[in-house]
Design an enzyme around this catalytic site. Structure first.
Site, mmCIF file in Angstrom:
data_model
loop_
_atom_site.group_PDB
_atom_site.id
_atom_site.type_symbol
_atom_site.label_atom_id
_atom_site.label_comp_id
_atom_site.label_asym_id
_atom_site.label_seq_id
_atom_site.Cartn_x
_atom_site.Cartn_y
_atom_site.Cartn_z
ATOM 1 N N TYR A 124 0.851 -1.189 0.000
ATOM 2 C CA TYR A 124 0.000 0.000 0.000
ATOM 3 C C TYR A 124 0.888 1.240 0.000
ATOM 4 O O TYR A 124 1.714 1.431 0.902
ATOM 5 C CB TYR A 124 -0.934 0.028 1.211
ATOM 6 C CG TYR A 124 -1.871 1.220 1.132
ATOM 7 C CD1 TYR A 124 -2.969 1.185 0.282
ATOM 8 C CD2 TYR A 124 -1.607 2.386 1.838
ATOM 9 C CE1 TYR A 124 -3.793 2.289 0.146
ATOM 10 C CE2 TYR A 124 -2.429 3.493 1.708
ATOM 11 C CZ TYR A 124 -3.519 3.443 0.859
ATOM 12 O OH TYR A 124 -4.334 4.540 0.717
ATOM 13 N N GLN A 186 -10.723 0.714 1.112
ATOM 14 C CA GLN A 186 -11.145 -0.179 0.031
ATOM 15 C C GLN A 186 -9.965 -0.919 -0.593
ATOM 16 O O GLN A 186 -10.108 -2.056 -1.063
ATOM 17 C CB GLN A 186 -11.942 0.577 -1.030
ATOM 18 C CG GLN A 186 -11.219 1.683 -1.767
ATOM 19 C CD GLN A 186 -11.331 3.038 -1.076
ATOM 20 O OE1 GLN A 186 -11.501 3.117 0.139
ATOM 21 N NE2 GLN A 186 -11.241 4.102 -1.857
ATOM 22 N N ASN A 209 -2.980 6.309 6.721
ATOM 23 C CA ASN A 209 -3.613 7.082 7.785
ATOM 24 C C ASN A 209 -4.269 6.135 8.791
ATOM 25 O O ASN A 209 -4.136 4.909 8.717
ATOM 26 C CB ASN A 209 -4.627 8.080 7.206
ATOM 27 C CG ASN A 209 -5.738 7.386 6.417
ATOM 28 O OD1 ASN A 209 -6.041 6.202 6.621
ATOM 29 N ND2 ASN A 209 -6.351 8.121 5.514
ATOM 30 N N SER A 233 2.915 9.378 11.126
ATOM 31 C CA SER A 233 4.348 9.420 11.403
ATOM 32 C C SER A 233 4.655 10.148 12.706
ATOM 33 O O SER A 233 3.898 11.023 13.151
ATOM 34 C CB SER A 233 5.066 10.114 10.245
ATOM 35 O OG SER A 233 6.459 9.999 10.392
ATOM 36 N N GLN A 255 9.137 15.804 9.950
ATOM 37 C CA GLN A 255 8.084 14.839 10.242
ATOM 38 C C GLN A 255 6.734 15.518 10.412
ATOM 39 O O GLN A 255 5.693 14.958 10.070
ATOM 40 C CB GLN A 255 8.429 14.043 11.498
ATOM 41 C CG GLN A 255 9.541 13.050 11.299
ATOM 42 C CD GLN A 255 9.284 12.114 10.126
ATOM 43 O OE1 GLN A 255 8.371 11.306 10.164
ATOM 44 N NE2 GLN A 255 10.075 12.232 9.072
ATOM 45 N N HIS A 258 4.425 15.725 7.379
ATOM 46 C CA HIS A 258 3.788 14.519 6.835
ATOM 47 C C HIS A 258 2.265 14.642 6.870
ATOM 48 O O HIS A 258 1.575 14.274 5.929
ATOM 49 C CB HIS A 258 4.210 13.284 7.626
ATOM 50 C CG HIS A 258 5.354 12.543 7.001
ATOM 51 N ND1 HIS A 258 5.278 11.979 5.754
ATOM 52 C CD2 HIS A 258 6.602 12.282 7.454
ATOM 53 C CE1 HIS A 258 6.434 11.393 5.463
ATOM 54 N NE2 HIS A 258 7.257 11.559 6.478
ATOM 55 N N GLU A 322 8.665 5.967 16.668
ATOM 56 C CA GLU A 322 8.909 5.390 15.339
ATOM 57 C C GLU A 322 10.327 5.748 14.891
ATOM 58 O O GLU A 322 11.118 4.879 14.521
ATOM 59 C CB GLU A 322 7.879 5.939 14.350
ATOM 60 C CG GLU A 322 8.104 5.478 12.920
ATOM 61 C CD GLU A 322 7.254 6.240 11.912
ATOM 62 O OE1 GLU A 322 7.121 5.758 10.781
ATOM 63 O OE2 GLU A 322 6.731 7.331 12.246
ATOM 64 N N HIS A 323 10.639 7.035 14.900
ATOM 65 C CA HIS A 323 11.974 7.528 14.570
ATOM 66 C C HIS A 323 12.586 8.147 15.825
ATOM 67 O O HIS A 323 11.913 8.897 16.538
ATOM 68 C CB HIS A 323 11.926 8.604 13.482
ATOM 69 C CG HIS A 323 11.221 8.200 12.233
ATOM 70 N ND1 HIS A 323 9.889 8.527 11.987
ATOM 71 C CD2 HIS A 323 11.642 7.501 11.150
ATOM 72 C CE1 HIS A 323 9.538 8.046 10.804
ATOM 73 N NE2 HIS A 323 10.572 7.420 10.281
ATOM 74 N N ASP A 356 14.570 8.044 5.409
ATOM 75 C CA ASP A 356 13.348 8.092 4.598
ATOM 76 C C ASP A 356 13.635 7.807 3.130
ATOM 77 O O ASP A 356 12.756 7.328 2.409
ATOM 78 C CB ASP A 356 12.689 9.471 4.717
ATOM 79 C CG ASP A 356 11.714 9.554 5.874
ATOM 80 O OD1 ASP A 356 11.443 8.516 6.500
ATOM 81 O OD2 ASP A 356 11.232 10.665 6.159
ATOM 82 N N GLU A 410 0.343 -36.547 28.335
ATOM 83 C CA GLU A 410 -0.614 -35.531 27.882
ATOM 84 C C GLU A 410 -1.960 -36.138 27.506
ATOM 85 O O GLU A 410 -2.881 -35.424 27.121
ATOM 86 C CB GLU A 410 -0.048 -34.761 26.689
ATOM 87 C CG GLU A 410 1.095 -33.820 27.060
ATOM 88 C CD GLU A 410 1.495 -32.871 25.942
ATOM 89 O OE1 GLU A 410 2.145 -31.855 26.250
ATOM 90 O OE2 GLU A 410 1.146 -33.130 24.780
ATOM 91 N N HIS A 415 -0.860 -40.087 19.416
ATOM 92 C CA HIS A 415 0.506 -39.590 19.255
ATOM 93 C C HIS A 415 1.499 -40.680 19.659
ATOM 94 O O HIS A 415 2.504 -40.927 18.983
ATOM 95 C CB HIS A 415 0.730 -38.339 20.114
ATOM 96 C CG HIS A 415 0.196 -37.078 19.514
ATOM 97 N ND1 HIS A 415 -1.135 -36.857 19.305
ATOM 98 C CD2 HIS A 415 0.840 -35.960 19.064
ATOM 99 C CE1 HIS A 415 -1.314 -35.655 18.773
ATOM 100 N NE2 HIS A 415 -0.122 -35.095 18.611
#
Length: 427
Positions: A124, A186, A209, A233, A255, A258, A322-323, A356, A410, A415
């Protein structure tokens, strides 16, 4: 930016809270779109593309002619820049290849592990106000190195019904096998269920997003894996009096631009630096083309003063950025002790922008504190580890009795019998 001095530990949770909606706020919308795409396929895709992207498409599949046309619209200078980034990303991700392991755990019992590519992956790529063609490199290159057979890319069309030429050029350059003009919830739903034009995939990659993030999480309920929860971000900088305030401000703004729901934070042991950075942010902000977006992000961001490195590190690990940029004299302390961060940038001359685009590391990273448990995208993200074993007659004699005893304990008689029936023939 909001300045905060010596916050009490019991307030850290509120101070570090992300400016995001809760899952409950948007899950209803995501579920509704998923249900329609599952039941109506491309008809639902077309409907939501018209609603969210304001365009009606005769076909949502990118043609060879569109790819060829896109390449002609890219300047040679940009092509050279993309080539440089590609080479560095290939180098770093190729180096992540590991050899299989094979050993005899007991005489006659051989076990080994090999890695196999995930056959079908979906990428994506956000479009919107900033078409992120760099993300194509970050996802398609390791997918190609891993050997994924189908690499399907989804990206939202603009109002002219087109995907940015830079995205198409990068996709063609990096081995993407199919490109679909579809975005948002979608797109994730289409990759999850498959439609007449969108192939169903086994794993979905890529940032987006908050709606895309929740959609990816919903996809896992239908048997599709995802790289990680990756939403708006975020960046945290730790800096002391040795840092360059202008550099720090530029990183925070890089950042902030973004999106309005991005978050940037400075943690510092220097009040003087905090004041200098605040002034620099205001000054540099005025020159940005995306000033309106960055301003909204800055409003949700913080400049936090703490008294020492120990407190600073504890706060940073609690946040799990994240960063994470380190601009301190005592940088080794943070390098060696950071536990929760997606990607780390060290020193005054290591801007987050390098990661980046062109240094070689991957920029698809966990947000919203998920760095406490998730890795960023890497070569292994596109691979599965499979184990194998082969047992000889001698090997089964060596471990068979142990298996029988454990299975019986068990209460799993079948088995036990699967071993006993063989051991009986070996006497």
């Amino acid at each position: 930016m909001n300045k905060i001095y010596n916050p009490e530990r019991n307030t850290w949770g509120d101070i570090l809270k992300r400016p995001t909606q809760t899952v409950d706020d948007i899950e209803t919308t995501v579920i509704s779109v998923f249900n329609e795409v599952r039941d109506e396929g491309d008809e639902a895709i077309k409907k939501y593309t018209e609603r969210f992207d304001w365009v009606t498409l005769d076909s949502n599949i990118v043609t060879l002619e569109e790819l060829q046309g896109a390449a002609l619209l890219i300047s040679d200078a940009l092509k050279n820049a993309i080539d440089l980034a590609k080479l560095n990303i290939i180098a770093f991700h190729s180096a992540q290849k590991t050899k299989g392991i094979k050993l005899e755990t007991t005489n006659g019992v051989t076990c080994w592990q090999e890695k196999r590519p995930i056959e079908k992956v979906g990428l994506y790529i956000p479009g919107g106000t900033a078409p992120l063609f760099s993300t194509v490199l970050m996802l398609a290159i390791p997918a190609q190195i891993a050997g994924c057979k189908e690499i399907v890319l989804c990206s939202p069309p603009n109002k002219e019904g087109k995907i940015a030429s830079e995205i198409l050029y990068a996709a063609q350059l990096c081995g993407v096998t199919k490109i679909i003009k579809v975005g948002g919830i979608q797109a994730i739903a289409g990759l999850t269920f498959g439609t007449e034009t969108i192939p169903k995939v086994y794993k979905i990659f890529g940032p987006g997003n908050q709606f895309v993030t929740v959609a990816k999480q919903l996809a896992t309920k239908y048997g599709v894996a995802i790289d990680m929860p990756a939403g708006p971000s975020e960046l945290l900088v730790v800096a002391d009096e040795t840092a360059n305030a202008a550099y720090v401000a530029s990183d925070l703004l890089s950042q902030a631009e973004h999106g309005s729901d991005s978050q940037v934070i400075l943690v510092s042991t220097s009040k003087k630096l905090i004041d200098s950075v605040s002034n620099e942010v205001e000054s540099q902000l005025q020159l940005l083309p995306r000033k309106a977006i960055a301003e909204k992000s800055i409003a949700n961001s913080k400049l936090i003063y703490v008294e020492n490195d120990t407190l600073a590190l504890e706060m940073i690990n609690e946040y799990g950025p994240e960063h994470f940029i380190i601009c301190t004299e005592n940088e080794d302390y943070y390098i060696n002790s950071i536990a929760n961060a997606g990607s780390v940038f060290i020193g005054n001359f290591t801007p987050e922008s390098a990661g980046d685009y062109a240094s070689g590391t991957n920029h698809t990273l966990p947000t919203n504190g998920f760095s406490k448990a998730y890795s960023g995208v890497n070569l292994d993200s596109f691979l599965k580890s499979m184990t194998f074993q082969k047992i000889s007659e001698e090997g089964l004699k060596n471990i068979g009795n142990a298996i029988e005893l454990m299975a019986e304990a068990e209460g799993l008689q079948a088995h036990k019998n699967a071993v006993s029936i063989r051991l009986k023939d070996l006497k």
